[in-house]
Design a protein around this motif. Structure first.
Motif, PDB file in Angstrom:
ATOM      1  N   LYS A  63       0.954  -1.127   0.034  1.00  0.00           N
ATOM      2  CA  LYS A  63       0.038   0.074   0.021  1.00  0.00           C
ATOM      3  C   LYS A  63       0.831   1.361   0.020  1.00  0.00           C
ATOM      4  CE  LYS A  63      -4.050  -2.164   0.829  1.00  0.00           C
ATOM      5  NZ  LYS A  63      -3.569  -3.395   0.208  1.00  0.00           N
ATOM      6  N   VAL A  64       2.271   1.127   0.385  1.00  0.00           N
ATOM      7  CA  VAL A  64       3.148   2.157   0.594  1.00  0.00           C
ATOM      8  C   VAL A  64       4.302   1.852  -0.185  1.00  0.00           C
ATOM      9  CG1 VAL A  64       4.046   3.979   2.097  1.00  0.00           C
ATOM     10  CG2 VAL A  64       1.903   2.924   2.812  1.00  0.00           C
ATOM     11  N   THR A  65       4.964   2.730  -0.784  1.00  0.00           N
ATOM     12  CA  THR A  65       6.217   2.522  -1.400  1.00  0.00           C
ATOM     13  C   THR A  65       7.235   3.638  -0.921  1.00  0.00           C
ATOM     14  OG1 THR A  65       5.772   3.592  -3.406  1.00  0.00           O
ATOM     15  CG2 THR A  65       5.659   1.349  -3.529  1.00  0.00           C
ATOM     16  N   LEU A  66       8.490   3.375  -0.661  1.00  0.00           N
ATOM     17  CA  LEU A  66       9.276   4.553  -0.444  1.00  0.00           C
ATOM     18  C   LEU A  66      10.514   4.327  -1.306  1.00  0.00           C
ATOM     19  CD1 LEU A  66      10.264   6.836   1.651  1.00  0.00           C
ATOM     20  CD2 LEU A  66      11.415   5.086   3.018  1.00  0.00           C
ATOM     21  N   VAL A  67      10.726   5.909  -2.169  1.00  0.00           N
ATOM     22  CA  VAL A  67      11.844   5.874  -3.112  1.00  0.00           C
ATOM     23  C   VAL A  67      12.257   7.091  -3.063  1.00  0.00           C
ATOM     24  CG1 VAL A  67      10.588   4.343  -4.844  1.00  0.00           C
ATOM     25  CG2 VAL A  67      10.258   6.756  -4.715  1.00  0.00           C
ATOM     26  N   ASP A  68      13.798   7.347  -3.624  1.00  0.00           N
ATOM     27  CA  ASP A  68      14.256   8.454  -3.869  1.00  0.00           C
ATOM     28  C   ASP A  68      13.359   9.187  -4.934  1.00  0.00           C
ATOM     29  OD1 ASP A  68      15.399   7.328  -6.178  1.00  0.00           O
ATOM     30  OD2 ASP A  68      17.378   7.759  -5.601  1.00  0.00           O
ATOM     31  N   LYS A  75       7.168   7.125 -11.891  1.00  0.00           N
ATOM     32  CA  LYS A  75       6.242   6.885 -12.712  1.00  0.00           C
ATOM     33  C   LYS A  75       5.745   5.340 -12.996  1.00  0.00           C
ATOM     34  CE  LYS A  75       7.173  10.983 -15.869  1.00  0.00           C
ATOM     35  NZ  LYS A  75       8.018  11.227 -16.774  1.00  0.00           N
ATOM     36  N   ALA A  76       6.822   4.338 -13.021  1.00  0.00           N
ATOM     37  CA  ALA A  76       6.525   3.001 -13.076  1.00  0.00           C
ATOM     38  C   ALA A  76       5.770   2.488 -11.854  1.00  0.00           C
ATOM     39  CB  ALA A  76       8.036   2.324 -13.259  1.00  0.00           C
ATOM     40  N   ILE A  77       6.210   2.768 -10.842  1.00  0.00           N
ATOM     41  CA  ILE A  77       5.220   2.506  -9.611  1.00  0.00           C
ATOM     42  C   ILE A  77       3.916   2.992  -9.784  1.00  0.00           C
ATOM     43  CG2 ILE A  77       4.811   3.014  -7.124  1.00  0.00           C
ATOM     44  CD1 ILE A  77       8.082   3.085  -6.805  1.00  0.00           C
ATOM     45  N   SER A  78       3.551   4.440 -10.199  1.00  0.00           N
ATOM     46  CA  SER A  78       2.210   4.684 -10.658  1.00  0.00           C
ATOM     47  C   SER A  78       1.382   3.986 -11.574  1.00  0.00           C
ATOM     48  CB  SER A  78       2.187   6.297 -11.060  1.00  0.00           C
ATOM     49  OG  SER A  78       2.769   7.101  -9.912  1.00  0.00           O
ATOM     50  N   LYS A  79       2.281   3.338 -12.548  1.00  0.00           N
ATOM     51  CA  LYS A  79       1.624   2.465 -13.435  1.00  0.00           C
ATOM     52  C   LYS A  79       1.246   1.257 -12.999  1.00  0.00           C
ATOM     53  CE  LYS A  79       3.334   4.179 -18.016  1.00  0.00           C
ATOM     54  NZ  LYS A  79       4.215   4.040 -18.987  1.00  0.00           N
ATOM     55  N   VAL A  80       2.170   0.534 -12.395  1.00  0.00           N
ATOM     56  CA  VAL A  80       1.956  -0.870 -11.939  1.00  0.00           C
ATOM     57  C   VAL A  80       1.430  -0.935 -10.559  1.00  0.00           C
ATOM     58  CG1 VAL A  80       3.378  -3.051 -11.483  1.00  0.00           C
ATOM     59  CG2 VAL A  80       4.383  -1.461 -13.019  1.00  0.00           C
ATOM     60  N   LEU A  81       1.274  -0.166  -9.874  1.00  0.00           N
ATOM     61  CA  LEU A  81       0.712  -0.276  -8.594  1.00  0.00           C
ATOM     62  C   LEU A  81       0.267   1.165  -8.236  1.00  0.00           C
ATOM     63  CD1 LEU A  81       4.169  -1.577  -6.739  1.00  0.00           C
ATOM     64  CD2 LEU A  81       2.172  -2.947  -7.119  1.00  0.00           C
ATOM     65  N   PRO A  82      -0.967   1.207  -8.989  1.00  0.00           N
ATOM     66  CA  PRO A  82      -1.769   2.666  -8.975  1.00  0.00           C
ATOM     67  C   PRO A  82      -2.258   3.050  -7.703  1.00  0.00           C
ATOM     68  CG  PRO A  82      -2.965   1.001 -10.357  1.00  0.00           C
ATOM     69  CD  PRO A  82      -1.593   0.438  -9.969  1.00  0.00           C
ATOM     70  N   MET A  83      -2.550   2.061  -6.846  1.00  0.00           N
ATOM     71  CA  MET A  83      -3.209   2.140  -5.474  1.00  0.00           C
ATOM     72  C   MET A  83      -2.138   2.533  -4.329  1.00  0.00           C
ATOM     73  SD  MET A  83      -6.160   1.876  -6.524  1.00  0.00           S
ATOM     74  CE  MET A  83      -7.026   2.082  -4.774  1.00  0.00           C
ATOM     75  N   ALA A  84      -1.031   2.348  -4.739  1.00  0.00           N
ATOM     76  CA  ALA A  84       0.174   2.624  -3.560  1.00  0.00           C
ATOM     77  C   ALA A  84       0.189   4.200  -3.233  1.00  0.00           C
ATOM     78  CB  ALA A  84       1.436   1.901  -4.023  1.00  0.00           C
ATOM     79  N   THR A  85       0.644   4.537  -2.067  1.00  0.00           N
ATOM     80  CA  THR A  85       1.117   5.705  -1.681  1.00  0.00           C
ATOM     81  C   THR A  85       2.524   5.636  -1.850  1.00  0.00           C
ATOM     82  OG1 THR A  85      -0.820   6.184  -0.243  1.00  0.00           O
ATOM     83  CG2 THR A  85       0.967   7.431   0.154  1.00  0.00           C
ATOM     84  N   ASN A  86       2.972   6.836  -2.865  1.00  0.00           N
ATOM     85  CA  ASN A  86       4.530   6.833  -2.985  1.00  0.00           C
ATOM     86  C   ASN A  86       5.194   7.914  -2.038  1.00  0.00           C
ATOM     87  OD1 ASN A  86       6.944   5.999  -4.081  1.00  0.00           O
ATOM     88  ND2 ASN A  86       6.504   7.247  -5.942  1.00  0.00           N
ATOM     89  N   LEU A  87       5.873   7.584  -1.058  1.00  0.00           N
ATOM     90  CA  LEU A  87       6.559   8.339  -0.161  1.00  0.00           C
ATOM     91  C   LEU A  87       8.088   8.615  -1.010  1.00  0.00           C
ATOM     92  CD1 LEU A  87       5.620   7.090   3.120  1.00  0.00           C
ATOM     93  CD2 LEU A  87       4.440   8.712   1.712  1.00  0.00           C
ATOM     94  N   LEU A  88       8.547   9.835  -0.453  1.00  0.00           N
ATOM     95  CA  LEU A  88       9.951  10.040  -0.976  1.00  0.00           C
ATOM     96  C   LEU A  88      10.832  10.043   0.387  1.00  0.00           C
ATOM     97  CD1 LEU A  88       9.318  13.381  -3.342  1.00  0.00           C
ATOM     98  CD2 LEU A  88       9.764  10.842  -4.024  1.00  0.00           C
ATOM     99  N   CYS A  89      12.026   9.620  -0.044  1.00  0.00           N
ATOM    100  CA  CYS A  89      13.284   9.428   1.132  1.00  0.00           C
ATOM    101  C   CYS A  89      13.700  10.968   1.547  1.00  0.00           C
ATOM    102  CB  CYS A  89      14.452   8.882   0.628  1.00  0.00           C
ATOM    103  SG  CYS A  89      15.566   8.801   1.602  1.00  0.00           S
ATOM    104  N   ARG A  90      13.475  11.152   2.936  1.00  0.00           N
ATOM    105  CA  ARG A  90      14.009  12.395   3.346  1.00  0.00           C
ATOM    106  C   ARG A  90      15.253  12.755   3.443  1.00  0.00           C
ATOM    107  NH1 ARG A  90       9.770  12.361   8.528  1.00  0.00           N
ATOM    108  NH2 ARG A  90       7.800  12.177   7.363  1.00  0.00           N
ATOM    109  N   TRP A  91      15.792  11.668   3.412  1.00  0.00           N
ATOM    110  CA  TRP A  91      17.506  11.863   3.425  1.00  0.00           C
ATOM    111  C   TRP A  91      17.751  12.413   2.156  1.00  0.00           C
ATOM    112  CZ3 TRP A  91      21.535   9.594   0.797  1.00  0.00           C
ATOM    113  CH2 TRP A  91      22.614   9.686   1.332  1.00  0.00           C
ATOM    114  N   HIS A  92      17.548  11.995   1.164  1.00  0.00           N
ATOM    115  CA  HIS A  92      17.673  12.154  -0.283  1.00  0.00           C
ATOM    116  C   HIS A  92      17.371  13.690  -0.551  1.00  0.00           C
ATOM    117  CE1 HIS A  92      18.588   8.073  -1.250  1.00  0.00           C
ATOM    118  NE2 HIS A  92      19.293   8.605  -2.122  1.00  0.00           N
ATOM    119  N   ILE A  93      16.277  14.172  -0.139  1.00  0.00           N
ATOM    120  CA  ILE A  93      15.672  15.441  -0.166  1.00  0.00           C
ATOM    121  C   ILE A  93      16.621  16.362   0.493  1.00  0.00           C
ATOM    122  CG2 ILE A  93      13.935  17.049   0.494  1.00  0.00           C
ATOM    123  CD1 ILE A  93      12.072  14.611  -0.021  1.00  0.00           C
TER     124      ILE A  93
END
Length: 181
Positions: A63-68, A75-93
């Motif tokens: 249900k949740v993914t975490l990426v940089d 974009k790939a996550i949005s296509k393949v797992l459209p129901m997942a919430t995509n969080l961004l890595c705070r360390w990379h930011i």
């Protein structure tokens, strides 16, 4: 929750290495999948995530993914797992903001204060509190418009829902905020 990251040219084959790990409610990490990719492009990520999806049961899909902020991966996550919430890595930011903004500040102490204020901003629990604290930050650092503009246009406007506590606490992510496991 799945954490997805790609290391580039760090292996014998000099290929992007996509690693996907899971995190349990007990904060234990386990390997889910990995793949050598031809390129860090959307179609390569889509293929790898598609294969993963075919072997996982529908009930096991994350249900949740975490990426940089790898746009092709996002974009790939949005296509393949459209129901997942995509969080961004705070360390990379934080790393990206520091690299960009330290050029703007003439004194290290002022840059450190800006970074500390930005870190505190990330942790504000309500949208109203965020708006108030961000207004205060803009007033305090009004002579550093390039830094304010960079943070606003590159991170807050397009991605605040993906890394600020006021929004991310709505998703069960077991307090995982970085891809560094």
């Amino acid at each position: 929750m799945l954490i997805t990251d790609c290391a580039y040219k760090t292996n014998t084959y000099r290929l992007p290495f996509l690693e996907i790990v899971g995190v349990t409610s007990m904060n234990l990490t386990f390997s889910v999948a990995f793949a050598y990719l031809g390129h860090e492009q959307e179609d390569n990520y889509t293929w790898a995530l598609g294969v993963l999806r075919t072997v996982m049961e529908k009930t096991a899909l994350q249900k949740v993914t975490l990426v940089d902020r790898e746009l092709a991966l996002t974009k790939a996550i949005s296509k393949v797992l459209p129901m997942a919430t995509n969080l961004l890595c705070r360390w990379h930011i934080s790393k990206n903001v520091l690299i960009k903004c330290k050029k703007v500040f003439e004194m290290k102490e002022k840059c450190d204060k800006f970074m500390h204020s930005g870190s505190a901003l990330v942790l504000v629990r309500t949208e109203t509190g965020f708006n108030q604290q961000f207004s205060n930050l803009k007033i305090e650092f009004c002579t550093y418009l390039k830094a304010i503009k960079y943070v606003t246009t590159n991170w807050l406007e397009p991605y605040k829902e993906n890394f600020l506590v006021a929004w991310t606490d709505n998703s069960m992510h077991f307090r995982n905020t970085t891809t560094n496991r």
